[in-house]
Design a protein around this motif. Structure first.
Motif, short mmCIF file in Angstrom:
data_model
loop_
_atom_site.label_atom_id
_atom_site.label_comp_id
_atom_site.label_asym_id
_atom_site.label_seq_id
_atom_site.Cartn_x
_atom_site.Cartn_y
_atom_site.Cartn_z
N SER A 199 0.79 -1.23 0.14
CA SER A 199 0.02 0.01 0.09
C SER A 199 0.90 1.18 -0.05
N PHE A 200 1.84 1.34 0.77
CA PHE A 200 2.70 2.36 0.97
C PHE A 200 3.60 2.72 -0.20
N TYR B 266 0.99 4.25 -2.93
CA TYR B 266 0.98 5.53 -2.21
C TYR B 266 2.30 6.55 -2.92
N GLN C 171 2.28 7.40 -6.67
CA GLN C 171 1.66 8.53 -6.95
C GLN C 171 1.99 9.82 -6.51
N LYS C 172 2.76 10.09 -5.65
CA LYS C 172 3.32 11.06 -5.03
C LYS C 172 4.85 11.40 -5.69
#
Length: 77
Positions: free
Chosen positions: A17-18, A21, A24-25
């Motif tokens: 999950s990290f 994320y 995306q960043k």
């Protein structure tokens, strides 16, 4: 941009999950760093999970050619 991610006591599901994320960043961050040569920018990410506090600490270290270092730290409970 070279990205290095390390984990300490983080479950595999949370790691996936990290990473999603972070991707995306990373795309948004790359747009801000277009004027630097591609191989000259580095991002080091270190995530730690504290079981006793049910908290994560994420440390980001951005290295740019014209700037020594930038640090950011976030802790979530």
């Amino acid at each position: 941009m070279t990205v290095t991610v390390t984990f300490h006591d983080v479950a595999e599901a949370a790691r996936e999950s990290f990473r999603a994320y972070l991707e995306q960043k990373q795309a948004r961050l790359a747009k801000l760093l277009t004027h630097y040569p591609p191989g000259s920018v580095g991002l080091q990410v270190h995530a730690v999970y504290f079981r006793h506090h049910n908290a994560f600490e994420v440390t980001l270290q951005l290295r740019l050619p014209a700037w020594d270092e930038g640090h950011a730290r976030a802790t979530s409970h």
